[in-house]
Design a protein around this motif. Structure first.
Motif, PDB file in Angstrom:
ATOM      1  N   UNK A 128       6.314  -7.492  -3.544  1.00 51.51           N
ATOM      2  CA  UNK A 128       7.005  -6.527  -4.399  1.00 51.51           C
ATOM      3  C   UNK A 128       8.002  -5.680  -3.627  1.00 51.51           C
ATOM      4  N   UNK A 129       8.126  -5.944  -2.312  1.00 46.93           N
ATOM      5  CA  UNK A 129       9.033  -5.150  -1.490  1.00 46.93           C
ATOM      6  C   UNK A 129       8.503  -3.769  -1.179  1.00 46.93           C
ATOM      7  N   UNK A 130       7.185  -3.607  -1.218  1.00 48.81           N
ATOM      8  CA  UNK A 130       6.560  -2.293  -0.996  1.00 48.81           C
ATOM      9  C   UNK A 130       5.710  -2.294   0.265  1.00 48.81           C
ATOM     10  N   UNK A 131       6.081  -3.120   1.246  1.00 47.30           N
ATOM     11  CA  UNK A 131       5.266  -3.215   2.451  1.00 47.30           C
ATOM     12  C   UNK A 131       5.241  -1.914   3.245  1.00 47.30           C
ATOM     13  N   UNK A 132       6.346  -1.165   3.232  1.00 46.09           N
ATOM     14  CA  UNK A 132       6.373   0.097   3.969  1.00 46.09           C
ATOM     15  C   UNK A 132       5.407   1.103   3.363  1.00 46.09           C
ATOM     16  N   UNK A 133       5.394   1.158   2.027  1.00 52.31           N
ATOM     17  CA  UNK A 133       4.466   2.073   1.369  1.00 52.31           C
ATOM     18  C   UNK A 133       3.027   1.707   1.699  1.00 52.31           C
ATOM     19  N   UNK A 134       2.738   0.399   1.796  1.00 55.68           N
ATOM     20  CA  UNK A 134       1.371  -0.009   2.115  1.00 55.68           C
ATOM     21  C   UNK A 134       1.021   0.348   3.557  1.00 55.68           C
ATOM     22  N   UNK A 135       1.947   0.100   4.482  1.00 55.25           N
ATOM     23  CA  UNK A 135       1.674   0.381   5.891  1.00 55.25           C
ATOM     24  C   UNK A 135       1.376   1.854   6.122  1.00 55.25           C
ATOM     25  N   UNK A 136       1.989   2.729   5.321  1.00 51.56           N
ATOM     26  CA  UNK A 136       1.721   4.146   5.467  1.00 51.56           C
ATOM     27  C   UNK A 136       0.282   4.495   5.089  1.00 51.56           C
ATOM     28  N   UNK A 137      -0.360   3.633   4.278  1.00 46.77           N
ATOM     29  CA  UNK A 137      -1.710   3.931   3.803  1.00 46.77           C
ATOM     30  C   UNK A 137      -2.789   3.450   4.780  1.00 46.77           C
ATOM     31  N   UNK A 138      -2.404   2.596   5.752  1.00 48.31           N
ATOM     32  CA  UNK A 138      -3.372   2.116   6.739  1.00 48.31           C
ATOM     33  C   UNK A 138      -3.486   3.169   7.828  1.00 48.31           C
ATOM     34  N   UNK A 139      -4.318   4.146   7.578  1.00 48.45           N
ATOM     35  CA  UNK A 139      -4.449   5.317   8.449  1.00 48.45           C
ATOM     36  C   UNK A 139      -5.673   5.192   9.348  1.00 48.45           C
ATOM     37  N   UNK A 140      -5.774   6.063  10.356  1.00 51.77           N
ATOM     38  CA  UNK A 140      -6.981   6.061  11.206  1.00 51.77           C
ATOM     39  C   UNK A 140      -8.264   6.260  10.416  1.00 51.77           C
TER      40      UNK A 140
ATOM     41  N   UNK B 168      -4.372   3.366  -9.706  1.00 55.35           N
ATOM     42  CA  UNK B 168      -3.202   2.496  -9.822  1.00 55.35           C
ATOM     43  C   UNK B 168      -3.271   1.427  -8.736  1.00 55.35           C
ATOM     44  N   UNK B 169      -3.239   0.141  -9.109  1.00 53.89           N
ATOM     45  CA  UNK B 169      -3.394  -0.914  -8.102  1.00 53.89           C
ATOM     46  C   UNK B 169      -2.190  -1.073  -7.187  1.00 53.89           C
ATOM     47  N   UNK B 170      -0.987  -0.822  -7.714  1.00 50.45           N
ATOM     48  CA  UNK B 170       0.223  -0.983  -6.906  1.00 50.45           C
ATOM     49  C   UNK B 170       1.294  -0.013  -7.392  1.00 50.45           C
ATOM     50  N   UNK B 171       1.916   0.750  -6.515  1.00 51.31           N
ATOM     51  CA  UNK B 171       1.587   0.877  -5.094  1.00 51.31           C
ATOM     52  C   UNK B 171       0.273   1.626  -4.921  1.00 51.31           C
ATOM     53  N   UNK B 172      -0.508   1.161  -3.973  1.00 52.14           N
ATOM     54  CA  UNK B 172      -1.823   1.736  -3.749  1.00 52.14           C
ATOM     55  C   UNK B 172      -1.735   2.951  -2.830  1.00 52.14           C
ATOM     56  N   UNK B 173      -2.843   3.625  -2.671  1.00 54.12           N
ATOM     57  CA  UNK B 173      -2.903   4.804  -1.797  1.00 54.12           C
ATOM     58  C   UNK B 173      -4.023   4.623  -0.787  1.00 54.12           C
ATOM     59  N   UNK B 174      -4.024   5.479   0.213  1.00 50.62           N
ATOM     60  CA  UNK B 174      -5.073   5.411   1.229  1.00 50.62           C
ATOM     61  C   UNK B 174      -6.431   5.653   0.610  1.00 50.62           C
ATOM     62  N   UNK B 175      -6.496   6.590  -0.331  1.00 50.88           N
ATOM     63  CA  UNK B 175      -7.765   6.889  -0.988  1.00 50.88           C
ATOM     64  C   UNK B 175      -8.285   5.660  -1.731  1.00 50.88           C
ATOM     65  N   UNK B 176      -7.404   4.956  -2.431  1.00 53.62           N
ATOM     66  CA  UNK B 176      -7.819   3.764  -3.166  1.00 53.62           C
ATOM     67  C   UNK B 176      -8.305   2.676  -2.219  1.00 53.62           C
ATOM     68  N   UNK B 177      -7.622   2.494  -1.091  1.00 56.12           N
ATOM     69  CA  UNK B 177      -8.024   1.461  -0.136  1.00 56.12           C
ATOM     70  C   UNK B 177      -9.382   1.776   0.485  1.00 56.12           C
ATOM     71  N   UNK B 178      -9.606   3.029   0.841  1.00 49.22           N
ATOM     72  CA  UNK B 178     -10.894   3.394   1.426  1.00 49.22           C
ATOM     73  C   UNK B 178     -12.025   3.215   0.418  1.00 49.22           C
ATOM     74  N   UNK B 179     -11.778   3.589  -0.826  1.00 46.67           N
ATOM     75  CA  UNK B 179     -12.800   3.410  -1.861  1.00 46.67           C
ATOM     76  C   UNK B 179     -13.033   1.928  -2.142  1.00 46.67           C
ATOM     77  N   UNK B 180     -11.959   1.145  -2.115  1.00 45.46           N
ATOM     78  CA  UNK B 180     -12.077  -0.289  -2.348  1.00 45.46           C
ATOM     79  C   UNK B 180     -12.903  -0.947  -1.249  1.00 45.46           C
ATOM     80  N   UNK B 181     -12.620  -0.593   0.012  1.00 45.80           N
ATOM     81  CA  UNK B 181     -13.393  -1.135   1.131  1.00 45.80           C
ATOM     82  C   UNK B 181     -14.852  -0.740   1.056  1.00 45.80           C
ATOM     83  N   UNK B 182     -15.115   0.518   0.699  1.00 45.17           N
ATOM     84  CA  UNK B 182     -16.492   0.987   0.565  1.00 45.17           C
ATOM     85  C   UNK B 182     -17.207   0.265  -0.572  1.00 45.17           C
TER      86      UNK B 182
END
Length: 382
Positions: A132-144, A92-106
């Motif tokens: 979309x007003x989902x900035x908090x959900x995105x910030x939670x996905x930017x993990x170490x 799912x492109x939005x809202x995204x998840x940490x797993x999706x972001x890591x796979x996208x970067x890779x």
């Protein structure tokens, strides 16, 4: 809401009392004051919908304007890559998840995309969530873990060059360009090109500040027109003033004045620009135009520059239009101008100008003798 009185003969449709011939008007008690309900009357739902849609449209327009045009163009590419990737892997492109972001970067890293571009594309995904007003959900996905993956990409890409080198055009090169142009048959085109080179160098200008993006794209509210250049004296000018309505460091169009003076040498911005203005028609429009009256585009100026550098037997693949700005900062540093003067001349708001100072190897080699003797060589003069 309390009924605190009766008003006869008001004819308030929708507020009729039970008594015959009597209309009851209800009053709303709001805090210590009393407000008649007719003053709190809500418009029909259709009117509220129209007004709401107008506000939503205006909000969308402001969201669009809040991002720089160049950033919007880059973000569109990043969002497109993100959506295509999510479609490919079934995420799912939005809202995204940490797993999706890591796979996208890779995925981007394995597609030979630089870390710098990867970070820009991730910023594009974040911008999509913000809108979309989902900035908090995105910030939670930017993990170490995501930060570690980006660091791993940086290490894997160490030593690789994704962009062409951009060498500075320091002061000997403008002299050579002047010599090469003088060997050609005198023409309006050569005079115009030489004036643009001098203005770009001594004004520390970006190419977008004195050219237009494409033909028929001239906009007097943002591009450099003929009327925004002036001299201190018509008979013996010693100072040239350029007014930039907008620039990279001035997105709110406050305007910036750029000053250049005579150099009493063959490389002089005042002489070059005045020579061009004597040949240019007084027709309003872009400052630099062709004989046919069309504005000089970025691609036209870049092609002309590479052609001249090729004649000088220089590797034109290592130079581009930004080489003038880099060369101006480098030449100013070699001339031992203070850092605050260089920053002021280039209109930098931070220490970013230090990245533009790129002395040639011969100048760096001279520092070995300086370390031993303790005597710094004399400043270079224009």
């Amino acid at each position: 809401m309390d009924t605190i009185g009766l008003v006869k003969g008001m004819g308030m449709e929708g507020y009729h009392g039970k008594g015959t011939g009597t209309n009851r008007l209800k009053l709303c008690r709001v805090g210590p004051t009393t407000v008649r309900q007719q003053d709190c009357f809500k418009p029909p739902s259709s009117l509220r919908t129209v007004h709401l849609n107008k506000l939503l449209g205006k909000a969308h327009e402001l969201l669009h304007t809040g991002l720089a045009k160049s950033s919007r163009k880059t973000y569109v590419a990043g969002k497109r890559r993100h959506f295509n990737f999510c479609k490919l892997v079934g995420k799912k492109p939005i809202p995204t998840t940490e797993c999706t972001l890591t796979l996208f970067g890779t995925h981007l890293a394995t597609s030979n995309t630089s870390l710098r571009t990867i970070k820009v594309y991730l910023a594009a995904v974040r911008h999509m969530h913000v809108c979309k007003g989902l900035h908090k959900q995105f910030n939670y996905q930017v993990t170490p873990r995501l930060q570690l993956i980006l660091r791993g990409i940086k290490k894997r890409q160490a030593g690789r060059r994704f962009t062409k080198p951009c060498l500075p055009i320091i002061i000997p090169i403008p002299r050579s360009i002047k010599t090469a142009l003088s060997k050609e048959a005198p023409s309006y085109d050569s005079t115009t090109f030489w004036a643009m080179c001098c203005l770009a160098f001594f004004g520390f200008l970006r190419v977008s500040e004195f050219t237009i993006p494409a033909e028929n794209s001239y906009d007097s509210s943002s591009h450099l027109p003929l009327g925004d250049i002036a001299v201190d004296n018509r008979t013996k000018p010693r100072l040239l003033q350029l007014f930039l309505k907008q620039s990279k460091t001035d997105p709110y169009k406050q305007g910036t004045k750029v000053y250049m003076g005579t150099t009493d040498s063959t490389v002089c911005p005042v002489k070059a620009v005045l020579s061009y203005l004597q040949k240019r028609s007084t027709r309003p429009g872009p400052l630099f135009v062709t004989e046919k009256g069309k504005g000089w585009t970025r691609s036209t100026f870049c092609a002309r520059l590479k052609s001249v550098l090729h004649k000088l037997k220089l590797d034109n693949n290592c130079y581009n239009t930004h080489s003038f700005r880099i060369g101006a900062a480098t030449s100013a540093s070699l001339a031992q101008l203070p850092d605050d003067h260089i920053q002021m001349l280039g209109r930098w708001r931070s220490n970013a100008f230090q990245q533009y100072i790129r002395p040639p190897p011969k100048e760096l080699a001279k520092l070995s003798k300086t370390i031993v003797t303790g005597h710094h060589p004399r400043a270079r003069t224009v």
